[in-house]
Design an enzyme around this catalytic site. Structure first.
Site, PDB file in Angstrom:
ATOM      1  CD  GLU A 146      -2.138   2.432  -3.551  1.00  0.00           C
ATOM      2  OE1 GLU A 146      -3.223   2.929  -3.827  1.00  0.00           O
ATOM      3  OE2 GLU A 146      -1.616   2.547  -2.431  1.00  0.00           O
ATOM      4  CG  ASP A 153      -1.975   0.984   1.265  1.00  0.00           C
ATOM      5  OD1 ASP A 153      -2.806   0.925   0.348  1.00  0.00           O
ATOM      6  OD2 ASP A 153      -2.002   1.842   2.166  1.00  0.00           O
TER       7      ASP A 153
HETATM    8  C1  GLC Z   1      -4.394   2.946  -0.712  1.00  0.00           C
HETATM    9  C2  GLC Z   1      -5.618   2.081  -0.636  1.00  0.00           C
HETATM   10  C3  GLC Z   1      -6.760   2.935  -0.156  1.00  0.00           C
HETATM   11  C4  GLC Z   1      -6.423   3.475   1.216  1.00  0.00           C
HETATM   12  C5  GLC Z   1      -5.096   4.203   1.199  1.00  0.00           C
HETATM   13  C6  GLC Z   1      -4.570   4.447   2.582  1.00  0.00           C
HETATM   14  O1  GLC Z   1      -4.508   3.950  -1.654  1.00  0.00           O
HETATM   15  O2  GLC Z   1      -5.850   1.472  -1.882  1.00  0.00           O
HETATM   16  O3  GLC Z   1      -7.964   2.218  -0.132  1.00  0.00           O
HETATM   17  O4  GLC Z   1      -7.416   4.348   1.654  1.00  0.00           O
HETATM   18  O5  GLC Z   1      -4.099   3.455   0.541  1.00  0.00           O
HETATM   19  O6  GLC Z   1      -4.097   3.268   3.143  1.00  0.00           O
END
Ligand code: GLC
Length: 542
Positions: free
Chosen positions: A284, A219
């Site tokens: 991500e 994440d």
């Molecule tokens: C990422 C996740 C999202 C979350 C954020 C904070 O972007 O995909 O759903 O709110 O991280 O952890």
């Protein structure tokens, strides 16, 4: 036929380092499961491991290779699980460690790889580390988080803002210092310049890898390390807290809060741990501007293995935008790209691309293109059914981001999965945590499985065709110029083409059709249709 070639896989040109080209994810197709909304095994209205494990055979049948499961750790659920209170346990609502083991075992039995979400940028404020850190400046856990004294005027220490909008700092009254949070105030950012945090996460990774998971989706992977001196970011335009969250974000040049060069050192370390388990590190890597920074995180092959490119969630349906969405990262990042048109964070692509059957046709055609790009394509649960964003009343919405950003659409993408045309859609026998969002029988897996022409069966055939094309995995990416309004590219002897124009076009090439989103055999594409074709040897001369 004219082509323009990109060296789409620098890795594959580098001879001696080719060992990492044979990893299990090189030609994989992925699938994201938003655990709260996938399948509820115990009738409490919340998806869980028991339900998910039962439904894994759907994914094996669909033909995907790797499944990513969103966070299931103990959490106050301020951000629906992305606020983790314990990194090595399971929230009761999702099940137990035994249930995770059973899920991993079942996935492996079905030939699926299973990766889990890890949230290292921040924890919940309910995590024991933060509870300790709050006790005072001398607490041994103080340095697990990022604290700073107020600015001279008593305000936040610098001008950083959060991804959800608003200042990224909250004052801790007790100590008189601010702490940093790039998301909610209840999601304090961890201090990745502290070796104790680095060591703690080594243990977290091994804990799950020892249980058999096949890797991690990381994440907010771009943001772990922050500027040592916490310098303010240059401001690019007007900013105030009432603006839409991405406009707020884009009002600054994020040179000091994200994509710091030291972040790659963390992933190099993780890469060595992952290597012991043949595990995947999928980041991500959310940034659409700083391509050099993203490139550092993935291109060497010794840090993250794959980083998501998010352009595909922020584009309109026209040939130029589709081309630049693909070309920008392929030109600059070139190795280890992950592609997705949907996730639990955005309105569904069927709705973004025009809604109804028009949107469905386009989303399938777009999926066809993603299947041909260098890297790993991911589907998000329900995408295979051609689902639109769920329709919700304002009072049904639960996303903390939604309130200030009504068009953000995270709830609309998170409505429960629709399995059977019965009350509760086979998702739950209880009241679902979020309404079903206006789904119909035709939206369910069971109904679509019986119809050979359904969106589900078309997605399944697309995935099967892509699976048979291992030869494209490391082939260069070349644009193919055909008719105006057609987006087409070639990998090896295979062309992926989409008609983005309002009229039917003929594909001017000698080729055999391997898959098409619509009907017919001719080398012709109706508007919004796509095809995968294999070039005849005579057409291969460029
Ligand atoms: C990422 C996740 C999202 C979350 C954020 C904070 O972007 O995909 O759903 O709110 O991280 O952890």
């Amino acid at each position: 036929m004219k082509t323009i070639t990109f060296d789409a896989s620098r890795e594959c040109m580098t001879g001696p380092e080719m060992t990492h080209l044979t990893r299990w994810w090189d030609h994989a197709v992925g699938y994201e499961i938003y655990i709260r909304s996938f399948a509820d095994g115990d009738g409490d209205g919340i998806g869980d491991f028991a339900g998910l494990t039962e439904r894994l055979d759907h994914l094996a049948w669909l033909g995907v290779d790797v499944v990513w499961i969103t966070p299931f750790y103990p959490s106050p659920m301020a951000d629906w699980g992305y606020d983790v209170a314990d990194y090595t346990a399971v929230d009761d609502r999702f099940g137990s460690l035994d249930d995770v083991d059973a899920c991993v075992a079942r996935a492996h039995e079905l030939g699926l790889k299973l990766i889990i979400d890890i949230v290292p940028n921040h924890s919940s404020d309910q995590h024991a580390w933060f509870q300790e850190a709050r006790q005072g400046l001398d607490n041994p856990y103080r340095d697990h988080y990022i604290w700073a004294d107020p600015a001279a005027d008593g305000g936040p220490p610098n001008n950083w803002i959060g991804y959800f909008g608003g200042p990224a700092w909250t004052l801790d009254e007790a100590s008189g210092q601010y702490y940093l949070h790039l998301f909610l105030p209840s999601q304090p950012d961890l201090n990745w310049r502290n070796p104790a945090v680095i060591d703690a996460f080594d243990d977290v990774l091994r804990f799950w890898l020892d249980r058999g998971v096949d890797g991690f989706r990381i994440d907010v992977a771009q943001a772990l390390v922050k500027d040592r001196e916490l310098r303010s970011n240059p401001q690019l335009g007007p900013w105030d807290e009432t603006m839409y969250r991405w406009e707020q974000w884009d009002a600054f040049d994020h040179v000091h809060d994200i994509l710091q060069p030291e972040t790659v050192d963390i992933y190099r370390r993780w890469n060595r741990i992952a290597a012991d388990y043949d595990a995947l590190l999928l980041g991500e890597t959310y940034d659409l501007h700083r391509l050099d920074g993203l490139d550092r995180l993935v291109s060497g092959g010794d840090a993250l293995h794959v980083g998501f490119w998010f352009g595909a969630m922020h584009m309109d349906w026209n040939a130029e935008e589709i081309r630049s969405t693909f070309e920008t990262p392929i030109r600059s990042i070139s190795a280890g790209l992950g592609w997705a048109q949907n996730s639990h964070d955005e309105h569904r692509s069927v709705s973004r691309f025009g809604g109804g059957d028009l949107g469905r046709r386009r989303a399938l055609t777009f999926a066809l293109l993603l299947m041909g790009l260098p890297g790993v394509p991911f589907l998000y649960q329900g995408e295979e059914l051609g689902l639109e964003s769920g329709t919700l009343r304002p009072e049904d919405k639960l996303d903390p981001v939604g309130e200030a950003n009504p068009s953000s659409g995270r709830d609309e993408a998170r409505t429960p999965m629709t399995w059977e045309p019965v009350e509760g859609f086979g998702f739950s026998t209880g009241t679902p945590w979020l309404p079903y969002g206006g789904r119909q029988a035709a939206d369910t897996v069971a109904v679509q499985r019986d119809d050979p022409d359904s969106w589900l069966n078309r997605h399944r055939r697309l995935i099967a065709v892509r699976k048979d094309l291992a030869e494209i995995a490391h082939a260069p990416f070349e644009w193919v110029e055909t008719a105006p309004g057609v987006v087409a590219f070639r990998r090896h002897d295979v062309v992926f083409a989409a008609n983005v124009s309002p009229s039917t076009v003929a594909l001017d090439m000698g080729a055999t059709v391997l898959f098409r989103t619509g009907a017919g055999d001719a080398l012709e594409l109706a508007p919004d249709e796509g095809a995968i074709v294999r070039l005849d040897p005579a057409s291969m001369v460029t």
